[in-house]
Scaffold this active site. Structure first.
Site, PDB file in Angstrom:
ATOM      1  N   GLU A 114       0.921  -1.209   0.019  1.00 28.46           N
ATOM      2  CA  GLU A 114       0.121   0.011   0.118  1.00 28.46           C
ATOM      3  C   GLU A 114       0.860   1.411  -0.002  1.00 28.46           C
ATOM      4  OE1 GLU A 114      -2.237  -0.354   3.900  1.00 28.46           O
ATOM      5  OE2 GLU A 114      -2.948  -2.347   3.206  1.00 28.46           O
ATOM      6  N   LYS A 116       2.379   4.489   1.391  1.00 30.29           N
ATOM      7  CA  LYS A 116       2.643   5.206   2.500  1.00 30.29           C
ATOM      8  C   LYS A 116       2.009   6.470   2.635  1.00 30.29           C
ATOM      9  CE  LYS A 116       5.810   5.183   6.624  1.00 30.29           C
ATOM     10  NZ  LYS A 116       5.241   6.541   7.053  1.00 30.29           N
ATOM     11  N   ASP A 118       1.493  10.342   3.899  1.00 28.65           N
ATOM     12  CA  ASP A 118       2.186  10.981   4.813  1.00 28.65           C
ATOM     13  C   ASP A 118       1.356  12.004   5.423  1.00 28.65           C
ATOM     14  OD1 ASP A 118       4.316  12.171   5.887  1.00 28.65           O
ATOM     15  OD2 ASP A 118       5.077  13.392   4.141  1.00 28.65           O
ATOM     16  N   TYR A 223      -7.734   7.981   5.001  1.00 26.32           N
ATOM     17  CA  TYR A 223      -7.782   6.638   4.442  1.00 26.32           C
ATOM     18  C   TYR A 223      -7.929   5.364   5.299  1.00 26.32           C
ATOM     19  CZ  TYR A 223      -6.679   8.545  -0.551  1.00 26.32           C
ATOM     20  OH  TYR A 223      -6.737   9.186  -1.584  1.00 26.32           O
ATOM     21  N   LYS A 312      10.673   3.567   2.277  1.00 28.65           N
ATOM     22  CA  LYS A 312      10.818   5.180   2.160  1.00 28.65           C
ATOM     23  C   LYS A 312      11.611   5.645   0.703  1.00 28.65           C
ATOM     24  CE  LYS A 312       9.689   7.881   5.454  1.00 28.65           C
ATOM     25  NZ  LYS A 312       9.659   8.751   6.433  1.00 28.65           N
ATOM     26  N   CYS A 406      20.236  42.535 -19.516  1.00 30.58           N
ATOM     27  CA  CYS A 406      20.513  40.879 -19.959  1.00 30.58           C
ATOM     28  C   CYS A 406      21.981  40.461 -19.190  1.00 30.58           C
ATOM     29  CB  CYS A 406      20.831  40.831 -21.222  1.00 30.58           C
ATOM     30  SG  CYS A 406      21.295  39.310 -21.908  1.00 30.58           S
ATOM     31  N   CYS A 409      24.528  40.227 -22.521  1.00 26.96           N
ATOM     32  CA  CYS A 409      24.916  41.210 -23.689  1.00 26.96           C
ATOM     33  C   CYS A 409      24.567  42.676 -23.106  1.00 26.96           C
ATOM     34  CB  CYS A 409      24.069  40.882 -25.058  1.00 26.96           C
ATOM     35  SG  CYS A 409      22.175  41.171 -24.865  1.00 26.96           S
ATOM     36  N   CYS A 424      15.344  39.309 -22.987  1.00 31.51           N
ATOM     37  CA  CYS A 424      16.425  40.086 -23.609  1.00 31.51           C
ATOM     38  C   CYS A 424      15.803  40.395 -25.109  1.00 31.51           C
ATOM     39  CB  CYS A 424      17.713  39.427 -23.344  1.00 31.51           C
ATOM     40  SG  CYS A 424      19.057  40.221 -24.692  1.00 31.51           S
ATOM     41  N   CYS A 430      22.454  38.468 -29.028  1.00 28.98           N
ATOM     42  CA  CYS A 430      22.872  37.682 -27.711  1.00 28.98           C
ATOM     43  C   CYS A 430      23.182  36.419 -27.858  1.00 28.98           C
ATOM     44  CB  CYS A 430      21.543  37.854 -26.887  1.00 28.98           C
ATOM     45  SG  CYS A 430      21.651  37.641 -25.122  1.00 28.98           S
TER      46      CYS A 430
HETATM   47  S1  IVH Z   1      -0.025   0.134   8.784  1.00 26.23           S
HETATM   48  C1  IVH Z   1       1.638  -1.243  12.918  1.00 26.23           C
HETATM   49  N1  IVH Z   1      -0.399   1.387   6.508  1.00 26.23           N
HETATM   50  O1  IVH Z   1       3.154   5.040   8.928  1.00 26.23           O
HETATM   51  C2  IVH Z   1       1.502  -0.076  12.182  1.00 26.23           C
HETATM   52  N2  IVH Z   1       0.591   2.813   8.090  1.00 26.23           N
HETATM   53  O2  IVH Z   1       5.389   4.625  10.821  1.00 26.23           O
HETATM   54  C3  IVH Z   1       0.361  -0.379  11.279  1.00 26.23           C
HETATM   55  N3  IVH Z   1       0.929   5.104   7.560  1.00 26.23           N
HETATM   56  O3  IVH Z   1       1.756   5.047  12.110  1.00 26.23           O
HETATM   57  C4  IVH Z   1       0.517   0.825  10.400  1.00 26.23           C
HETATM   58  N4  IVH Z   1       0.384   4.787   5.538  1.00 26.23           N
HETATM   59  O4  IVH Z   1       0.642   6.518  10.695  1.00 26.23           O
HETATM   60  C5  IVH Z   1       0.110   1.505   7.793  1.00 26.23           C
HETATM   61  N5  IVH Z   1      -0.761   2.182   4.206  1.00 26.23           N
HETATM   62  C6  IVH Z   1      -0.438   2.317   5.568  1.00 26.23           C
HETATM   63  C7  IVH Z   1       0.236   3.562   6.123  1.00 26.23           C
HETATM   64  C8  IVH Z   1       0.820   3.687   7.240  1.00 26.23           C
HETATM   65  C9  IVH Z   1       0.835   5.562   6.457  1.00 26.23           C
HETATM   66  C10 IVH Z   1       1.702   5.646   8.704  1.00 26.23           C
HETATM   67  C11 IVH Z   1       0.887   5.206  10.001  1.00 26.23           C
HETATM   68  C12 IVH Z   1       1.826   4.560  10.902  1.00 26.23           C
HETATM   69  C13 IVH Z   1       3.160   5.099  10.403  1.00 26.23           C
HETATM   70  C14 IVH Z   1       4.305   3.993  10.894  1.00 26.23           C
END
Ligand code: IVH
Length: 666
Positions: A114, A116, A118, A223, A312, A406, A409, A424, A430
């Protein structure tokens, strides 16, 4: 290192990490890049592992993160909210997969990948289908009750009809979409308020704001990625995501069940490309064991589960110190301010320079030499300065101002009405403009004059043998052969290349001319519609405006170019030399996959392999049997051949899934 030095270093790292935790979790401010923070934590973990007797009680490596904030009710989680083991290394992902496989030698094991997200982790509690409480992750054991904040700014299902069990918990990530973040920041800019550094900071800040009413405009989103019902368990994480969706939660916009490291790597690369199109900031990929009973058997460490790992991406934003600003002249004469700063690592490369766009942007940024600036590398290749940390300004720094003349030139710069850019106007004299124009003309995607690189262009300009692109076609062997750096062979090659360029089709000639705002796509549209330079020269403004996706700015630029006597002389010269000014070719050279090579592998849902080949060929492409450097795209279905996939990845060939291929053909 001496034991006393190690102890000092551990003390320093603990102090720093605690300080950054406090800034981030208590104030919602991130004073260090994610990457920098992870590096500190990684170093501390290594030192603690090597010298366990020096480990601090309550070391930040044991504690998940945040401590409760003042003014919020503290709530204990039913099961701890853990963190994830993070890595920036592909090898460590492969090791994770191997470890997991070894634990189940007699069973199949698959993984779900999945993005990650932010944002900020939340736990949402439901009883009899009704939302009762929202809690932040806090230190993993206990978090803050932010139900009232969430009610103002985060739409979550309030009443779930037919809940799968009486009480359950949904875990996931709250975030601010890129679009809302941009809009909020623009509004702050107009009001002269300091800008937010990134969507995650504003999300954390919103959920912890002291004034609940004040967060109404902050439109957050969520999400879900975890479902925990004591009396209802899903067999796999994939099913859990489907259940969350059915209950009315948004789930990550992409995820994929993978069976081995190769598929996982392909997904990581796919996400790296695709993440710029996602509505949310994604900073990596989380790889989880898919079956929940296998997850249970793998267990956890103090801080994180053993059944998951977060890969990451290298940081895409960093901060640095502004050293100087120079002014760069483009081939169309436009002057761009460029920031030079102390080198920083950004998205895998060291960067020292970033564009400041134009005079207005420069004024808006209000920069001083010595400022701490934020640099970002988004989907685009050129990094940009996205902000300045005014709080860290040196009072004795010099303000940065735009220039009047410029840099090459000395001609006074102009600014066209309604345009942000200064340029310019000295097109004919130029030097950087002349050089830029010639190099653009010779570019692989334009006239493809291979032998005409920067050094050759410099030599030709210096010897005054060439001034405009039309002059290239008047070059003679004798005049060139005497010049320094021009050997008989290289001279012949250059002349042959120039001759060969006369066969380039009209759309590429149009692109090669370097008309402002006329890129490859616009040039192709113009060529297809008008089919000759003569007809294009006779086109009216209204006629040009009728073309799809060609707006006023482009039309104005084309008209200005065509009526400019200097450009007309160049066009006449090119025509006399025999460069293609008409488009006689059949339309199929302009098909979406013209001259593109594909390799296909696996099975597809919407067509058979033979049908896929036919579709690609109908769009002008070729299907090759094996991966080689000639291949432009690898189309991967399910059950894709692993050796082909690995080879494609090793060669850096973009991997397309079925839907992406269809999209490209459209
Ligand atoms: S699973 C046991 N899935 O990343 C932890 N975490 O450093 C289970 N995060 O605290 C988390 N996207 O805030 C999971 N698709 C995802 C995520 C995700 C972002 C974050 C989450 C977690 C942190 C872990």
């Amino acid at each position: 290192m001496k034991p006393s030095d190690i102890s000092k270093e551990i003390k320093r790292l603990v102090g720093l990490i605690r300080y950054y935790n406090e800034c981030y979790f208590q104030k919602g401010i991130s004073e260090i890049s994610d990457y920098g923070y992870d590096q500190l934590l990684e170093r501390l973990t290594q030192l603690e592992e090597a010298h366990p007797h020096l480990k601090w009680p309550n070391s930040p490596t044991e504690v998940v993160g945040e401590r409760p904030s003042k003014g919020f009710e503290v709530v204990y989680h039913q099961t701890p909210m853990l963190s994830l083991t993070k890595t920036y290394s592909e090898i460590e992902v492969v090791q994770f997969v191997e470890r997991a496989k070894k634990m189940f030698p007699n069973a199949t094991i698959d993984f779900i990948c999945e993005p990650k997200i932010d944002g900020v982790a939340l736990s949402i509690l439901y009883e009899k289908g009704r939302l009762v409480r929202v809690v932040t992750r806090g230190d993993g054991e206990k978090g803050d009750d932010v139900t009232r904040h969430v009610a103002q700014c985060l739409p979550l299902p309030q009443n779930i009809q037919n809940p799968p069990c009486d009480a359950f918990e949904v875990r996931g990530e709250a975030f601010m979409s890129k679009a809302v973040f941009k809009a909020l920041n623009s509004a702050r800019k107009v009001k002269g308020e300091p800008l937010w550094a990134n969507p995650r900071n504003i999300t954390a800040g919103t959920l912890k704001a002291l004034d609940v009413e004040g967060v109404k405009a902050r439109q957050l989103a969520f999400y879900g990625y975890g479902f925990y019902g004591p009396s209802y368990t899903c067999p796999t994480q994939q099913v859990a995501l489907a259940l969350l969706s059915a209950l009315g939660f948004s789930v990550p916009p992409t995820y994929k069940v993978c069976h081995n490291s190769v598929e996982i790597m392909a997904y990581i690369r796919y996400c790296a490309q695709y993440k710029k199109d996602l509505p949310v900031e994604v900073d990596g990929v989380v790889i989880k064991v898919n079956k929940l009973d296998q997850q249970d058997r793998m267990g956890r460490t103090a801080k994180s589960p053993r059944w998951a790992i977060a890969y990451k991406y290298q940081p895409e934003r960093a901060h640095s110190t502004l050293q100087r600003v120079t002014f760069q002249l483009g081939r169309t004469g436009i002057v761009t301010p460029v920031a030079h700063f102390s080198p920083v690592l950004l998205a895998g490369t060291t960067v020292r320079r970033a564009s400041l766009y134009n005079a207005d942007e420069l004024a808006r940024r209000d920069l001083y030499l010595g400022d701490t600036i934020f640099i970002e590398k988004g989907g685009e290749i050129i990094p940009k300065v996205v902000g300045v940390d005014r709080a860290r300004r040196y009072t004795d720094g010099q303000p940065v101002r735009f220039i009047c003349s410029c840099p090459a030139c000395g001609t006074l710069l102009h600014r066209a009405a309604g345009c942000v850019a200064y340029y310019c106007p000295n097109k004919q004299g130029c030097l950087p403009q002349l050089k830029g124009g010639l190099l653009h003309f010779s570019h692989r995607k334009a006239m493809n004059i291979d032998a005409l690189g920067p050094k050759t262009v410099d030599a030709l300009l210096e010897a005054k043998l060439v001034q405009t692109v039309a002059d290239l076609y008047t070059l003679r062997y004798d005049a060139l052969n005497g010049l320094a750096g021009f050997q008989a062979l290289s001279t012949q090659r250059l002349l042959a290349n120039i001759q060969g360029s006369k066969t380039r089709p009209f759309d590429r000639v149009l692109f090669a001319l370097g008309i402002q705002h006329v890129g490859e796509t616009v040039a192709r549209k113009l060529a297809l519609h008008f089919r000759s330079m003569e007809r294009l020269q006779g086109a009216t403004e209204a006629e040009l405006l009728q073309l799809p996706d060609i707006g006023e700015k482009i039309v104005q630029s084309i008209l200005d170019y065509l009526k400019d006597p200097y450009q007309q002389t160049i066009l006449n010269g090119l025509q006399a030399a025999g460069v293609q000014f008409i488009l006689p070719e059949p339309v199929d050279t302009l098909l979406p996959f013209s001259s593109k090579n594909f390799v296909i592998s696996g099975t597809f849902q919407k067509f058979t392999r033979a049908e896929c080949t036919k579709l690609i060929e109908a769009a002008g492409g070729r299907v090759l049997p094996a991966i080689s450097s000639k291949v432009d795209y690898f189309v991967a279905g399910t059950k894709v051949g692993p050796s082909k996939l690995t080879k494609a990845m090793a060669c850096g060939i973009p991997i397309l899934e079925e839907d992406e291929l269809i999209k490209m053909m459209a």
